[in-house]
Design a protein around this motif. Structure first.
Motif: not given
Length: 347
Positions: A89, A93, A97-98, A102, A104, A123, A125
């Motif tokens: 997680r 950042s 983009d992050f 998030d 990843a 990334k 979901d």
């Protein structure tokens, strides 16, 4: 007012626990070779992202990267944390983009936090309802290895016999199930009766060989593959590869994925049956999954469809705690794990 000590070392400073390569192993890696340290966690630089690792992948290839022998990627440098696919997680950042929170995955290491350029992160979901750890296994590099190694390298045809070594492992078990979907007869080799029953039961293999109780590998393969072997998917090398070579049909294909039987050996056993490549006009091809990076989305989409439809069943072996990483890794080499081996660092 805060003491000088508190002012110099704010409470929020994070430390990163890492398991690093202190020396190159001779045989199985020990606590002398792989040591633990706690280091201050620096902020990510421009374009970088820091993730707090939730899952780390344990794979036989990591043993190869610990040695300084030529390999498909650079050896792990002495003093560096042991390289590993990780999923985590975002906690900090420095990239548009992050965002924090998030999820990843990337190539990281045996460590609590990984900082990498944003371009190297994928990334994921969280809302798909798929267990995140699967993206390191059947829906990640492991599944893609099975998918491309079988379909692109070995090219099985309906009605052919496919033999898979280390068939109860993370790659082998997926290879066998995809081969069944191609209309093949599938025989797996595994190291316990339980694993063999799991292959022929839940996984739908047509037959299985316990290579630890069957001394004569060649005889065992001939017995379970009476029409010979058209495709051999090799995860182990060594004596089992040599026995399989003796049982190949004309124009058979051998996909060489791994060499786990000899990763910890100083000397490699001779392959006496290589002549079969000539005698039977056999194609043998080694590959690494990195060869197919540009086609990963294709593989993952197809694998996810098969998993959701129940056509591919998977087994995970999840062990909690970063401090268990080395003893857990060693289980890859004594055959005590079943399915994909992952270390979880609970949030």
């Amino acid at each position: 007012s805060p003491s000088t000590d508190e002012a110099t070392h704010p409470m929020t400073e994070l430390t990163n626990r890492q398991y690093f390569l202190a020396s190159r192993p001779d045989g199985l890696p020990t606590t002398e070779n792989v040591q633990c340290r706690d280091v201050p966690l620096a902020d990510p630089g421009p374009g970088e992202v820091t993730i707090r690792n939730l899952y780390m992948s344990l794979d036989p290839a990591q043993r190869g990267w610990m040695s300084d022998a030529p390999n498909y990627i650079e050896p792990i440098a002495l003093g560096d944390a042991v390289r590993s696919s990780v999923l985590g997680r975002v906690v900090k950042s420095n990239s548009p983009d992050f965002a924090e929170g998030d999820i990843a995955m990337t190539m990281g290491a045996w460590e609590q936090y990984t900082t990498v350029p944003a371009a190297t992160l994928n990334k994921l979901d969280e809302g798909l309802g798929i267990p995140l750890s699967l993206f390191l296994g059947v829906l990640g590099p492991t599944g893609a290895t099975a998918y491309f190694g079988l379909l692109d390298v070995a090219k099985p045809q309906s009605g052919e016999t496919v033999l898979v070594s280390a068939a109860a492992g993370a790659v082998g078990s997926v290879v066998g199930q995809i081969a069944k979907m191609q209309g093949c007869r599938v025989v797996g080799m595994a190291g316990t009766d339980d694993k063999c029953q799991w292959l022929t039961g839940e996984r739908g293999f047509d037959a299985a060989i316990n290579y630890k109780t069957r001394g004569d590998y060649e005889a065992a393969i001939r017995e379970t593959c009476p029409d010979g072997v058209d495709v051999y998917f090799d995860n182990v090398g060594g004596e089992i590869l040599d026995a399989a070579l003796a049982c190949l049909n004309q124009h058979a294909r051998v996909a060489v994925c791994g060499w786990i039987s000899t990763y910890n050996d100083a000397e490699l056993p001779p392959l006496k049956n290589l002549w079969q490549l000539v005698a039977q006009s056999v194609t043998i091809q080694g590959f690494v999954v990195l060869d197919y990076l540009d086609r990963f989305p294709e593989a993952i989409a197809q694998l996810a469809e098969w998993v959701m439809a129940g056509k591919i069943k998977y087994r995970e072996d999840v062990v909690d705690g970063l401090d268990n990483v080395l003893p857990t890794f060693l289980r890859l080499f004594d055959g005590s794990n079943s399915g994909k081996l992952v270390v979880r660092i609970p949030e």
